[in-house]
Design a protein around this motif. Structure first.
Motif, PDB file in Angstrom:
ATOM      1  N   GLU A  47       0.410   0.808   4.194  1.00  0.00           N
ATOM      2  CA  GLU A  47      -0.408  -0.337   3.775  1.00  0.00           C
ATOM      3  C   GLU A  47      -0.367  -0.527   2.269  1.00  0.00           C
ATOM      4  OE1 GLU A  47      -1.686   0.868   7.754  1.00  0.00           O
ATOM      5  OE2 GLU A  47      -1.373   1.977   5.892  1.00  0.00           O
ATOM      6  N   VAL A  48      -0.380   0.577   1.529  1.00  0.00           N
ATOM      7  CA  VAL A  48      -0.324   0.470   0.068  1.00  0.00           C
ATOM      8  C   VAL A  48       1.019  -0.103  -0.364  1.00  0.00           C
ATOM      9  CG1 VAL A  48      -0.320   1.774  -2.086  1.00  0.00           C
ATOM     10  CG2 VAL A  48      -1.980   2.320  -0.292  1.00  0.00           C
ATOM     11  N   ARG A  49       2.101   0.399   0.228  1.00  0.00           N
ATOM     12  CA  ARG A  49       3.431  -0.115  -0.134  1.00  0.00           C
ATOM     13  C   ARG A  49       3.559  -1.600   0.193  1.00  0.00           C
ATOM     14  NH1 ARG A  49       5.726   5.127   1.401  1.00  0.00           N
ATOM     15  NH2 ARG A  49       5.811   4.424   3.562  1.00  0.00           N
ATOM     16  N   ALA A  50       3.027  -2.002   1.345  1.00  0.00           N
ATOM     17  CA  ALA A  50       3.106  -3.410   1.730  1.00  0.00           C
ATOM     18  C   ALA A  50       2.330  -4.291   0.750  1.00  0.00           C
ATOM     19  CB  ALA A  50       2.583  -3.596   3.152  1.00  0.00           C
ATOM     20  N   ALA A  51       1.150  -3.825   0.343  1.00  0.00           N
ATOM     21  CA  ALA A  51       0.356  -4.598  -0.614  1.00  0.00           C
ATOM     22  C   ALA A  51       1.076  -4.724  -1.953  1.00  0.00           C
ATOM     23  CB  ALA A  51      -1.010  -3.938  -0.806  1.00  0.00           C
ATOM     24  N   LEU A  52       1.683  -3.641  -2.418  1.00  0.00           N
ATOM     25  CA  LEU A  52       2.411  -3.687  -3.685  1.00  0.00           C
ATOM     26  C   LEU A  52       3.646  -4.564  -3.580  1.00  0.00           C
ATOM     27  CD1 LEU A  52       2.139   0.045  -4.830  1.00  0.00           C
ATOM     28  CD2 LEU A  52       0.728  -1.904  -5.519  1.00  0.00           C
ATOM     29  N   GLN A  53       4.313  -4.566  -2.427  1.00  0.00           N
ATOM     30  CA  GLN A  53       5.480  -5.412  -2.249  1.00  0.00           C
ATOM     31  C   GLN A  53       5.084  -6.886  -2.282  1.00  0.00           C
ATOM     32  OE1 GLN A  53       8.597  -4.679  -2.357  1.00  0.00           O
ATOM     33  NE2 GLN A  53       9.280  -6.790  -1.965  1.00  0.00           N
ATOM     34  N   ARG A  54       3.969  -7.231  -1.648  1.00  0.00           N
ATOM     35  CA  ARG A  54       3.512  -8.623  -1.697  1.00  0.00           C
ATOM     36  C   ARG A  54       3.168  -9.028  -3.124  1.00  0.00           C
ATOM     37  NH1 ARG A  54       1.171  -7.121   3.297  1.00  0.00           N
ATOM     38  NH2 ARG A  54      -0.784  -6.523   2.276  1.00  0.00           N
ATOM     39  N   ALA A  55       2.567  -8.098  -3.868  1.00  0.00           N
ATOM     40  CA  ALA A  55       2.243  -8.388  -5.269  1.00  0.00           C
ATOM     41  C   ALA A  55       3.515  -8.633  -6.077  1.00  0.00           C
ATOM     42  CB  ALA A  55       1.439  -7.237  -5.868  1.00  0.00           C
ATOM     43  N   ARG A  56       4.554  -7.838  -5.795  1.00  0.00           N
ATOM     44  CA  ARG A  56       5.824  -7.984  -6.502  1.00  0.00           C
ATOM     45  C   ARG A  56       6.459  -9.345  -6.177  1.00  0.00           C
ATOM     46  NH1 ARG A  56       7.327  -3.535  -5.062  1.00  0.00           N
ATOM     47  NH2 ARG A  56       6.697  -2.333  -6.901  1.00  0.00           N
ATOM     48  N   PRO A 111      -1.063 -13.445 -10.625  1.00  0.00           N
ATOM     49  CA  PRO A 111      -1.447 -12.030 -10.745  1.00  0.00           C
ATOM     50  C   PRO A 111      -2.119 -11.537  -9.469  1.00  0.00           C
ATOM     51  CG  PRO A 111      -2.999 -13.406 -11.934  1.00  0.00           C
ATOM     52  CD  PRO A 111      -1.905 -14.327 -11.462  1.00  0.00           C
ATOM     53  N   THR A 112      -2.153 -10.242  -9.303  1.00  0.00           N
ATOM     54  CA  THR A 112      -2.748  -9.637  -8.105  1.00  0.00           C
ATOM     55  C   THR A 112      -3.757  -8.582  -8.508  1.00  0.00           C
ATOM     56  OG1 THR A 112      -0.750  -9.991  -6.781  1.00  0.00           O
ATOM     57  CG2 THR A 112      -2.303  -8.322  -5.993  1.00  0.00           C
ATOM     58  N   VAL A 113      -4.912  -8.670  -7.906  1.00  0.00           N
ATOM     59  CA  VAL A 113      -5.922  -7.618  -8.019  1.00  0.00           C
ATOM     60  C   VAL A 113      -5.851  -6.788  -6.749  1.00  0.00           C
ATOM     61  CG1 VAL A 113      -8.404  -7.128  -7.974  1.00  0.00           C
ATOM     62  CG2 VAL A 113      -7.498  -8.820  -9.577  1.00  0.00           C
ATOM     63  N   LEU A 114      -5.649  -5.482  -6.907  1.00  0.00           N
ATOM     64  CA  LEU A 114      -5.647  -4.557  -5.779  1.00  0.00           C
ATOM     65  C   LEU A 114      -7.007  -3.877  -5.738  1.00  0.00           C
ATOM     66  CD1 LEU A 114      -4.303  -3.004  -3.475  1.00  0.00           C
ATOM     67  CD2 LEU A 114      -3.408  -1.397  -5.181  1.00  0.00           C
ATOM     68  N   PHE A 115      -7.797  -4.207  -4.725  1.00  0.00           N
ATOM     69  CA  PHE A 115      -9.123  -3.625  -4.583  1.00  0.00           C
ATOM     70  C   PHE A 115      -9.081  -2.539  -3.515  1.00  0.00           C
ATOM     71  CE2 PHE A 115     -13.309  -3.530  -2.408  1.00  0.00           C
ATOM     72  CZ  PHE A 115     -14.068  -3.077  -3.471  1.00  0.00           C
ATOM     73  N   ILE A 116      -9.454  -1.332  -3.881  1.00  0.00           N
ATOM     74  CA  ILE A 116      -9.469  -0.203  -2.944  1.00  0.00           C
ATOM     75  C   ILE A 116     -10.893   0.317  -2.855  1.00  0.00           C
ATOM     76  CG2 ILE A 116      -8.584   2.080  -2.384  1.00  0.00           C
ATOM     77  CD1 ILE A 116      -6.078   1.437  -3.909  1.00  0.00           C
ATOM     78  N   ASP A 117     -11.505   0.101  -1.705  1.00  0.00           N
ATOM     79  CA  ASP A 117     -12.861   0.574  -1.483  1.00  0.00           C
ATOM     80  C   ASP A 117     -12.821   2.014  -0.969  1.00  0.00           C
ATOM     81  OD1 ASP A 117     -15.581   0.397  -1.481  1.00  0.00           O
ATOM     82  OD2 ASP A 117     -15.746  -0.654   0.430  1.00  0.00           O
ATOM     83  N   GLU A 118     -13.817   2.781  -1.380  1.00  0.00           N
ATOM     84  CA  GLU A 118     -13.910   4.197  -0.985  1.00  0.00           C
ATOM     85  C   GLU A 118     -12.648   4.973  -1.384  1.00  0.00           C
ATOM     86  OE1 GLU A 118     -16.475   5.078   2.689  1.00  0.00           O
ATOM     87  OE2 GLU A 118     -15.286   3.356   3.305  1.00  0.00           O
ATOM     88  N   ILE A 119     -12.227   4.792  -2.618  1.00  0.00           N
ATOM     89  CA  ILE A 119     -10.973   5.408  -3.057  1.00  0.00           C
ATOM     90  C   ILE A 119     -11.033   6.929  -2.983  1.00  0.00           C
ATOM     91  CG2 ILE A 119     -11.564   5.512  -5.509  1.00  0.00           C
ATOM     92  CD1 ILE A 119      -8.604   4.705  -6.059  1.00  0.00           C
TER      93      ILE A 119
END
Length: 497
Positions: free
Chosen positions: A102-111, A120-128
């Motif tokens: 899931e993290v890789r997919a989110a970063l790929q979409r941001a790229r 720009p992309t904000v990556l929000f991670i709850d309960e990190i």
């Protein structure tokens, strides 16, 4: 991936203030979530004019940050407002169920988003804190190159929640639990905006009901609003029962005689041969039913609080944990069990309690009771293997045992003194006869093997020469058994006690 924001970040569209409208059956806390910084209640220390977080919002230039604070203090709300102000797309992950894919997919979409539109992309991670260190450090390249602006949220202290490498790249903001007056503002706002009303009814809440919810929410806005919603459901059911509306409001609607749909019978109006005058002389529509009032009382508000909330101040979870450990240290089993019950009832993770028990077993009981540490470790294992509610018994068992055990902080003080000395002076080389056989200058043949000597002692100096007279272990005067054993060991080695 849990989508916390709208619109869908997959389409590369920046978020807009307020996000998409939510359905009427969405949780009250979600429908009342502030869309602008002006609507946020509390957190004045973070959001006052000229403060760094407020400046980032006003300028639309977010930076990587960690928001930490108790549940319901506004971490997700602030993350959303920061992203909205920047016109950024949002990738939202719940660390509890997101993995590497899931993290890789989110970063790929941001790229892809940055390459195609420059958004720009904000990556929000709850309960990190649910991510392990490897998962957290995997975010470093994306944060450093500016591919995403990371906004992380946690209820845990930053030093425990985030790896040092990632933490050093985040601006840390601490959110406080809301004051009772702030929670009351939100409850009244929900009532003023009629967010609980339905067609044909108006919801009203007694002042004492709202004040009760505010006072017993321990600064958690989500808890208070959820309880208000539940209390409204109880009030709605009570009103329907009083009115005889077993099947809902429509069941008690009056029906006019002569018509299945409640309209008065009128043969003339439906006669094909009626004159114009007769046809236009239609009966008046039935008067609209007055809106039914649903009243939320203090009794219903109390019943709606479905879990115990401890009013322990703005830092409730940490205050209770602190009081718990200090009660064990102070040898008060009643206080220790009380605070243990408070934490469990308020939803504290029993693993957190077990970890603190293990620490207390060494820090507070230590050398006074050699069985304390194995017992605490056993309790932690019970928590992992069995879980709640049964593990509460093991936690109580060990809590009482540690509270009643003798106390010694000698081991705690000894390692702290040694670390302080090393930090100031460095580590001196051991004497040659203690070094490994392959080390330069080693003289293993000169080592005096204690077991070959009477009493099992050797008078050979084991500290570096410069520290020959230094003492790190210094038991307190009341630790007579430890003092006697230490004196015997030092005498056996030809040293002064």
């Amino acid at each position: 991936m849990d989508r916390l924001f709208a619109p869908d970040p997959d389409d590369g569209t920046p978020t807009s203030g307020g996000g998409a409208s939510l359905p009427a059956d969405a949780p009250l806390a979600a429908r009342l979530r502030p869309a602008t910084v002006e609507d946020v209640v509390g957190q004045a220390a973070l959001l006052g004019e000229g403060r760094p977080l407020r400046a980032a919002i006003d300028s639309g230039t977010p930076h990587a940050m960690l928001l930490h604070g108790p549940p319901g203090s506004g971490k997700t709300t602030l993350a959303r407002i920061v992203a909205d102000a920047a016109g950024a797309a949002v990738e939202a992950l719940q660390a509890v169920d997101a993995g590497k894919a899931e993290v890789r997919a989110a970063l790929q979409r941001a790229r892809e988003r940055r390459a195609s539109s420059g958004t720009p992309t904000v990556l929000f991670i709850d309960e990190i804190h649910r991510f392990n260190r490897t998962q957290q450090d995997a975010l470093l390249p994306a944060v450093e190159e500016g591919l995403v602006t990371l906004i992380a949220a946690t209820t845990e202290p930053p030093w425990a929640a985030v790896s040092p490498a990632l933490r050093s790249r985040l601006r840390i903001y601490r959110l406080r639990a809301l004051a009772e007056a702030d929670v009351l503002v939100l409850l009244r706002r929900a009532m003023e905006r009629r967010l609980l009303d339905r067609d044909g009814e108006q919801v009203r809440a007694d002042d004492d009901a709202l004040e009760l919810l505010a006072s017993r929410s321990a600064g958690d806005a989500r808890t208070a609003l959820g309880a208000l919603e539940a209390a409204t459901g109880l009030a709605r059911a009570a009103a329907a029962t009083v009115a005889g509306e077993v099947d809902g409001p429509a069941a008690s609607a009056p029906v006019a005689k002569g018509s299945a749909d409640g309209q008065p019978a009128n043969d003339t109006a439906t006669n094909d041969t009626a004159t114009d005058d007769t046809a236009t002389d239609a009966p008046d529509p039935p008067p609209a039913r007055p809106a039914r009032t649903v009243r939320v009382t203090g009794r219903q508000a109390s019943a709606a609080l479905d879990r115990t909330v401890i009013a322990a101040g703005p830092d409730q979870p940490h205050d209770l944990l602190s009081a718990y450990i200090k009660s064990i240290r102070g040898s008060d089993p009643d206080a220790a069990v009380y605070y243990l019950a408070g934490m469990l009832a308020a939803g504290e993770d029993p693993r957190t309690i077990a970890r603190r028990l293990v620490v207390s077993a060494s820090e507070d009981v230590g050398l006074a009771d050699p069985y304390a540490l194995p017992m605490a470790i056993a309790a932690a294992e019970v928590v992992d293997r069995i879980g709640m509610p049964e593990c509460r018994i093991a936690l109580s068992h060990v809590t009482i045992r540690l509270a009643l055990a003798g106390k010694s902080s000698a081991a705690y003080r000894a390692i702290n003194d040694a670390l302080e000395h090393v930090a100031e002076h460095g580590v001196d080389a051991p004497p040659p006869y203690l070094r490994g056989k392959i080390s330069d200058g080693a003289r293993p043949q000169d080592y005096d093997y204690p077991h070959a000597n009477p009493g099992g002692f050797s008078d050979q100096e084991l500290l570096p020469p410069a520290l020959a007279d230094h003492r790190f272990l210094q038991p307190a005067p009341h630790e007579t058994v430890l003092l006697e054993r230490l004196a015997a060991a030092r005498r056996g080695r030809g040293r002064k006690p």
